[in-house]
Design a protein around this motif. Structure first.
Motif, PDB file in Angstrom:
ATOM      1  N   THR A 162      -2.348   0.800  -8.626  1.00 36.61           N
ATOM      2  CA  THR A 162      -1.072   1.153  -8.009  1.00 36.61           C
ATOM      3  C   THR A 162       0.051   1.099  -9.022  1.00 36.61           C
ATOM      4  O   THR A 162       0.976   1.915  -8.994  1.00 36.61           O
ATOM      5  CB  THR A 162      -0.767   0.205  -6.831  1.00 36.61           C
ATOM      6  OG1 THR A 162      -1.781   0.362  -5.842  1.00 36.61           O
ATOM      7  CG2 THR A 162       0.596   0.507  -6.221  1.00 36.61           C
ATOM      8  N   HIS A 184      -2.746   5.034  -4.077  1.00 40.94           N
ATOM      9  CA  HIS A 184      -3.600   5.467  -5.189  1.00 40.94           C
ATOM     10  C   HIS A 184      -4.895   6.014  -4.606  1.00 40.94           C
ATOM     11  O   HIS A 184      -5.327   7.121  -4.939  1.00 40.94           O
ATOM     12  CB  HIS A 184      -3.861   4.307  -6.140  1.00 40.94           C
ATOM     13  CG  HIS A 184      -4.681   4.690  -7.322  1.00 40.94           C
ATOM     14  ND1 HIS A 184      -4.240   5.579  -8.281  1.00 40.94           N
ATOM     15  CD2 HIS A 184      -5.930   4.326  -7.707  1.00 40.94           C
ATOM     16  CE1 HIS A 184      -5.177   5.749  -9.197  1.00 40.94           C
ATOM     17  NE2 HIS A 184      -6.223   5.001  -8.861  1.00 40.94           N
ATOM     18  N   ALA A 202       2.082   5.401  -2.436  1.00 38.85           N
ATOM     19  CA  ALA A 202       1.869   4.519  -3.583  1.00 38.85           C
ATOM     20  C   ALA A 202       3.181   3.887  -4.034  1.00 38.85           C
ATOM     21  O   ALA A 202       3.220   2.697  -4.381  1.00 38.85           O
ATOM     22  CB  ALA A 202       1.230   5.296  -4.739  1.00 38.85           C
ATOM     23  N   ASN A 208      -2.583   9.550  -7.926  1.00 36.34           N
ATOM     24  CA  ASN A 208      -2.465   9.046  -6.559  1.00 36.34           C
ATOM     25  C   ASN A 208      -2.802  10.125  -5.532  1.00 36.34           C
ATOM     26  O   ASN A 208      -2.430  11.287  -5.694  1.00 36.34           O
ATOM     27  CB  ASN A 208      -1.038   8.542  -6.312  1.00 36.34           C
ATOM     28  CG  ASN A 208      -0.676   7.408  -7.243  1.00 36.34           C
ATOM     29  OD1 ASN A 208      -1.329   6.373  -7.240  1.00 36.34           O
ATOM     30  ND2 ASN A 208       0.358   7.590  -8.060  1.00 36.34           N
TER      31      ASN A 208
END
Length: 228
Positions: A171, A151, A190, A184
């Motif tokens: 996340t 992220h 991620a 992200n």
């Protein structure tokens, strides 16, 4: 702001954009994230309604360097004498020394991202302790810091094994279903982080955005992390 009990020692503050969490250890209080820069007064007023003295807030743990997560941290820390903790990779962003890294946006994320930017700018904020992952913080029976990149480079999660609680930051999100969070900087990283967090088998999951999971959390996390 809405105030929601997640568990007896855990409450969620829900703001117009995003949310923060308060953990009560009986003597000390810990904030996980702090909302945007307009949220300090609301948090300060809400804590006494739970029967707690805000001066017991010992630490504010920032899950990542986005304005809706650390905007009120400096004001709250200055007011109550709390320590601010964040990952070393996001600390320069939080301090205002580096710009926020640009996310790799999907087309459907663009209007959501524009809405997120209506959140007030966060002031440069000190970081009293820089984390790297693996540390165990003194709340919740031992809160393990999990480096959770993707992220942002310095995103973290917090795992409280004794209570089965997991704070995912951004996340993972809950928007009618459990899903990979949006905005992200590295979507593949991620997604890999999501799978690592799901493997922890939490009983309660607290997201940066969306309602917490308090039933079938491990099953739902595992299914979502692997595309189920």
């Amino acid at each position: 702001m809405d105030l929601v009990e997640v568990l007896p020692p855990l409450h969620m503050f829900r703001f117009r954009i995003g949310q923060a969490y308060l953990w009560n250890d009986g003597t000390d209080l810990t904030l996980v994230d702090a909302g945007d820069s307009a949220s300090a007064a609301a948090i300060g007023h809400a804590v006494p309604t739970l029967g707690h003295d805000p001066a017991r807030i010992r630490r504010i743990v920032i899950t990542h360097g986005h304005r809706d997560h650390y905007g009120a941290a400096r004001e709250l820390a200055d007011r109550y004498g709390a320590e601010i903790l964040a990952h070393a990779l996001d600390a320069p962003v939080i301090r205002g020394e580096r710009p926020v890294p640009e996310p790799d946006l999907l087309d459907w994320e663009r209007p959501l991202y524009a809405h997120g930017l209506t959140c007030p700018e966060a002031p440069p904020t000190r970081v009293d302790r820089e984390l790297t992952g693996g540390e165990v913080l003194p709340f919740g029976g031992g809160a393990r810091v999990v480096h959770a990149p993707g992220h942002t480079p310095g995103s973290i999660a917090l795992h409280l094994p004794r209570h089965g609680v997991l704070f995912t930051g951004d996340t993972v999100a809950s928007a009618q279903r459990v899903m990979l969070g949006v905005f992200n900087v590295d979507r593949a990283e991620a997604a890999a982080t999501f799978r690592r967090l799901a493997a922890l088998g939490p009983r309660t999951v607290c997201f940066g955005h969306g309602d917490p999971l308090t039933e079938d959390a491990a099953t739902l996390m595992e299914a979502a992390a692997h595309g189920g």
